[in-house]
Scaffold this motif. Structure first.
Motif, PDB file in Angstrom:
ATOM      1  N   ILE A 158       0.839  -1.205   0.000  1.00 61.81           N
ATOM      2  CA  ILE A 158       0.000   0.000   0.000  1.00 61.81           C
ATOM      3  C   ILE A 158       0.870   1.250   0.000  1.00 61.81           C
ATOM      4  O   ILE A 158       0.515   2.272  -0.611  1.00 61.81           O
ATOM      5  CB  ILE A 158      -0.980   0.002   1.198  1.00 61.81           C
ATOM      6  CG1 ILE A 158      -1.967   1.165   1.088  1.00 61.81           C
ATOM      7  CG2 ILE A 158      -0.242   0.039   2.517  1.00 61.81           C
ATOM      8  CD1 ILE A 158      -2.867   1.102  -0.118  1.00 61.81           C
ATOM      9  N   GLU A 159       2.051   1.191   0.624  1.00 66.93           N
ATOM     10  CA  GLU A 159       2.965   2.341   0.632  1.00 66.93           C
ATOM     11  C   GLU A 159       3.534   2.581  -0.764  1.00 66.93           C
ATOM     12  O   GLU A 159       3.637   3.737  -1.212  1.00 66.93           O
ATOM     13  CB  GLU A 159       4.098   2.100   1.629  1.00 66.93           C
ATOM     14  CG  GLU A 159       3.651   2.032   3.076  1.00 66.93           C
ATOM     15  CD  GLU A 159       4.781   1.690   4.032  1.00 66.93           C
ATOM     16  OE1 GLU A 159       4.742   2.171   5.173  1.00 66.93           O
ATOM     17  OE2 GLU A 159       5.696   0.948   3.623  1.00 66.93           O
ATOM     18  N   TYR A 160       3.897   1.505  -1.455  1.00 59.54           N
ATOM     19  CA  TYR A 160       4.396   1.643  -2.820  1.00 59.54           C
ATOM     20  C   TYR A 160       3.304   2.169  -3.749  1.00 59.54           C
ATOM     21  O   TYR A 160       3.555   3.016  -4.613  1.00 59.54           O
ATOM     22  CB  TYR A 160       4.921   0.299  -3.332  1.00 59.54           C
ATOM     23  CG  TYR A 160       6.307  -0.024  -2.832  1.00 59.54           C
ATOM     24  CD1 TYR A 160       7.423   0.658  -3.323  1.00 59.54           C
ATOM     25  CD2 TYR A 160       6.512  -1.012  -1.879  1.00 59.54           C
ATOM     26  CE1 TYR A 160       8.696   0.363  -2.863  1.00 59.54           C
ATOM     27  CE2 TYR A 160       7.783  -1.309  -1.420  1.00 59.54           C
ATOM     28  CZ  TYR A 160       8.869  -0.622  -1.908  1.00 59.54           C
ATOM     29  OH  TYR A 160      10.137  -0.896  -1.459  1.00 59.54           O
ATOM     30  N   ILE A 161       2.097   1.653  -3.594  1.00 62.04           N
ATOM     31  CA  ILE A 161       0.982   2.096  -4.438  1.00 62.04           C
ATOM     32  C   ILE A 161       0.751   3.594  -4.266  1.00 62.04           C
ATOM     33  O   ILE A 161       0.612   4.339  -5.243  1.00 62.04           O
ATOM     34  CB  ILE A 161      -0.291   1.297  -4.099  1.00 62.04           C
ATOM     35  CG1 ILE A 161      -0.149  -0.151  -4.573  1.00 62.04           C
ATOM     36  CG2 ILE A 161      -1.519   1.940  -4.746  1.00 62.04           C
ATOM     37  CD1 ILE A 161      -1.221  -1.080  -4.050  1.00 62.04           C
ATOM     38  N   ASN A 162       0.720   4.050  -3.022  1.00 60.49           N
ATOM     39  CA  ASN A 162       0.482   5.476  -2.753  1.00 60.49           C
ATOM     40  C   ASN A 162       1.635   6.336  -3.268  1.00 60.49           C
ATOM     41  O   ASN A 162       1.414   7.436  -3.799  1.00 60.49           O
ATOM     42  CB  ASN A 162       0.280   5.705  -1.253  1.00 60.49           C
ATOM     43  CG  ASN A 162      -1.038   5.151  -0.755  1.00 60.49           C
ATOM     44  OD1 ASN A 162      -1.990   4.991  -1.531  1.00 60.49           O
ATOM     45  ND2 ASN A 162      -1.119   4.838   0.521  1.00 60.49           N
ATOM     46  N   LYS A 165       1.383   6.562  -7.090  1.00 55.69           N
ATOM     47  CA  LYS A 165       0.261   7.451  -7.432  1.00 55.69           C
ATOM     48  C   LYS A 165       0.658   8.912  -7.315  1.00 55.69           C
ATOM     49  O   LYS A 165       0.176   9.765  -8.071  1.00 55.69           O
ATOM     50  CB  LYS A 165      -0.930   7.176  -6.508  1.00 55.69           C
ATOM     51  CG  LYS A 165      -1.778   5.989  -6.887  1.00 55.69           C
ATOM     52  CD  LYS A 165      -2.967   5.875  -5.938  1.00 55.69           C
ATOM     53  CE  LYS A 165      -3.874   4.707  -6.302  1.00 55.69           C
ATOM     54  NZ  LYS A 165      -5.005   4.588  -5.344  1.00 55.69           N
ATOM     55  N   SER A 166       1.546   9.229  -6.363  1.00 53.89           N
ATOM     56  CA  SER A 166       1.920  10.629  -6.113  1.00 53.89           C
ATOM     57  C   SER A 166       2.845  11.195  -7.183  1.00 53.89           C
ATOM     58  O   SER A 166       3.035  12.407  -7.263  1.00 53.89           O
ATOM     59  CB  SER A 166       2.598  10.750  -4.741  1.00 53.89           C
ATOM     60  OG  SER A 166       3.908  10.191  -4.769  1.00 53.89           O
ATOM     61  N   LEU A 167       3.421  10.338  -8.027  1.00 50.88           N
ATOM     62  CA  LEU A 167       4.363  10.786  -9.049  1.00 50.88           C
ATOM     63  C   LEU A 167       3.631  11.241 -10.315  1.00 50.88           C
ATOM     64  O   LEU A 167       2.508  10.810 -10.574  1.00 50.88           O
ATOM     65  CB  LEU A 167       5.332   9.648  -9.385  1.00 50.88           C
ATOM     66  CG  LEU A 167       6.196   9.128  -8.233  1.00 50.88           C
ATOM     67  CD1 LEU A 167       6.998   7.914  -8.684  1.00 50.88           C
ATOM     68  CD2 LEU A 167       7.124  10.217  -7.709  1.00 50.88           C
ATOM     69  N   LYS A 190       6.055   5.170 -15.759  1.00 50.55           N
ATOM     70  CA  LYS A 190       4.625   4.966 -15.602  1.00 50.55           C
ATOM     71  C   LYS A 190       3.989   5.049 -16.996  1.00 50.55           C
ATOM     72  O   LYS A 190       4.429   5.843 -17.835  1.00 50.55           O
ATOM     73  CB  LYS A 190       4.014   6.035 -14.695  1.00 50.55           C
ATOM     74  CG  LYS A 190       4.359   5.866 -13.227  1.00 50.55           C
ATOM     75  CD  LYS A 190       3.797   7.005 -12.376  1.00 50.55           C
ATOM     76  CE  LYS A 190       2.286   7.020 -12.330  1.00 50.55           C
ATOM     77  NZ  LYS A 190       1.758   8.016 -11.361  1.00 50.55           N
ATOM     78  N   ARG A 191       2.998   4.210 -17.228  1.00 48.99           N
ATOM     79  CA  ARG A 191       2.296   4.208 -18.499  1.00 48.99           C
ATOM     80  C   ARG A 191       0.788   4.144 -18.258  1.00 48.99           C
ATOM     81  O   ARG A 191       0.348   3.819 -17.159  1.00 48.99           O
ATOM     82  CB  ARG A 191       2.712   2.999 -19.339  1.00 48.99           C
ATOM     83  CG  ARG A 191       4.040   3.114 -20.036  1.00 48.99           C
ATOM     84  CD  ARG A 191       4.270   1.902 -20.913  1.00 48.99           C
ATOM     85  NE  ARG A 191       5.507   1.989 -21.683  1.00 48.99           N
ATOM     86  CZ  ARG A 191       5.945   1.041 -22.477  1.00 48.99           C
ATOM     87  NH1 ARG A 191       5.258  -0.090 -22.614  1.00 48.99           N
ATOM     88  NH2 ARG A 191       7.072   1.185 -23.145  1.00 48.99           N
ATOM     89  N   GLY A 199       0.197   3.968 -14.440  1.00 49.97           N
ATOM     90  CA  GLY A 199       0.826   3.302 -13.310  1.00 49.97           C
ATOM     91  C   GLY A 199       1.927   2.382 -13.775  1.00 49.97           C
ATOM     92  O   GLY A 199       2.414   2.470 -14.906  1.00 49.97           O
ATOM     93  N   VAL A 200       2.329   1.470 -12.917  1.00 48.04           N
ATOM     94  CA  VAL A 200       3.393   0.519 -13.221  1.00 48.04           C
ATOM     95  C   VAL A 200       2.827  -0.742 -13.861  1.00 48.04           C
ATOM     96  O   VAL A 200       3.503  -1.416 -14.625  1.00 48.04           O
ATOM     97  CB  VAL A 200       4.183   0.175 -11.928  1.00 48.04           C
ATOM     98  CG1 VAL A 200       5.199  -0.924 -12.188  1.00 48.04           C
ATOM     99  CG2 VAL A 200       4.891   1.414 -11.407  1.00 48.04           C
TER     100      VAL A 200
END
Length: 337
Positions: A158-162, A165-167, A190-191, A199-200
């Motif tokens: 969840i930390e990686y996902i957030n 998302k912030s980038l 990211k695409r 996203g990734v």
């Protein structure tokens, strides 16, 4: 005469041995968990046997389609639908990741509910799959352990996902990871994964470990996948508490989360058959409410519990199928019957 014999032999070889791009799913075994679970200074259970049920997967041949006509419990699936396009090594590695995750979750749930010392920690995330349009397809592989992104070391998915998302939507990412114990690094962007979302394109699961008192070792052998989580949790809890129940053989299936929630799995109809063949008295099946939205996501447009109940009614009428939403549902049933 010799030509006819040669043709017949070649035909039989083709029928039974020629591999096709498909796999056969069939009922496997119901396997006792007791030999797999060893807890320091805690005796084994003597009166109750908890069992996980397996689906047998084998290479399909032309004969498999004929065999299926006479065995209602066989199904033939495309190789890709089962492996997700992974090769044998990748598929095996992912199944091991799933199993290790299931065992650690089960240990946490069992110890927590038995009020024993247990602490969980997170080290990173494992790659489970990559979508075809991911820029990291071919760079990362299933079962790679992601340790940081852009030098940012995070611990949970969840930390990686957030963070991702912030980038910015086309941000460049540098991913540091381990594969077979060796450090690697790859770059990508990211695409657009689905319309309107960049996203990734990677699914992942947490690399969680647990520390317990008393100590515990769980060795599942060659068994892989996440579906044994619930039954491992019941085995561990009952062994810690030295509980005995009115049932001698208890089988079931379902993933387990650290909060005790039970999740659905595949092949439950075949697991019902395996449990019944072993003489199981009750079978715990994951339960979700069969709403229109939930049913739309089911492959067979039926929930696990619906399939399990229907299969048992036809092929295992003396075995009770018990719906469970979480660990405590299963425990309450055992304590009150």
């Amino acid at each position: 005469m010799l030509l006819c014999l040669t043709v017949s032999i070649l035909f039989l070889l083709w029928l039974f041995l020629w591999p096709i791009n498909a796999l056969v799913e069939a009922p496997g075994e119901a396997i006792s968990l007791q030999p797999m679970v060893k807890i320091e200074n805690v005796q084994k259970l003597k009166k109750t046997k908890f069992m996980i049920t397996a689906v047998s997967i084998s290479q399909a041949h032309p004969f498999s389609y004929l065999e299926k006509q006479f065995n209602p419990h066989l199904s033939i699936e495309s190789t890709k639908s089962i492996t997700g396009g992974q090769n044998d090594e990748q598929f095996s590695n992912v199944q091991n990741v799933y199993m290790n995750n299931a065992i650690n979750n089960a240990i946490y749930v069992g110890y927590h509910n038995a009020h024993r010392q247990v602490a969980k920690s997170y080290q990173g995330v494992y790659v489970l799959s990559l979508l075809p349009n991911s820029d990291f397809k071919g760079k990362l592989e299933p079962a790679d352990l992601v340790e940081s992104i852009n030098g940012k070391r995070l611990k949970q998915s969840i930390e990686y996902i957030n963070y991702i998302k912030s980038l910015p939507k086309n941000a460049t990412l540098t991913i540091q990871f381990k594969r077979n114990g060796k450090n690697h690094e790859v770059k990508g962007q990211k695409r657009e994964i689905v319309p309107g979302f960049n996203g990734v394109g990677m699914t992942m699961t947490d690399d969680m470990t647990v520390k317990t008192n008393p100590g515990i070792k769980v060795d599942p052998g060659e068994i892989g996948g996440p579906s044994g989580g619930l039954m491992f949790a019941l085995q561990i809890y009952s062994q810690l508490e030295q509980k005995s129940y009115s049932f001698s053989k208890i089988a079931g299936t379902g993933t387990i989360a650290p909060n005790g929630e039970v999740g659905e799995i595949g092949g439950i109809d075949k697991k019902i058959i395996a449990a019944n063949d072993s003489g199981t008295q009750i079978f715990f099946a994951p339960y979700v409410k069969p709403t229109k939205a939930n049913l739309a996501m089911e492959d067979e447009k039926e929930t696990n519990y619906q399939v399990a109940k229907k299969t048992a009614k036809k092929y295992a009428p003396h075995m009770k199928v018990v719906p469970v939403r979480n660990f405590k549902d299963a425990l309450n049933y055992l304590n009150n019957h």
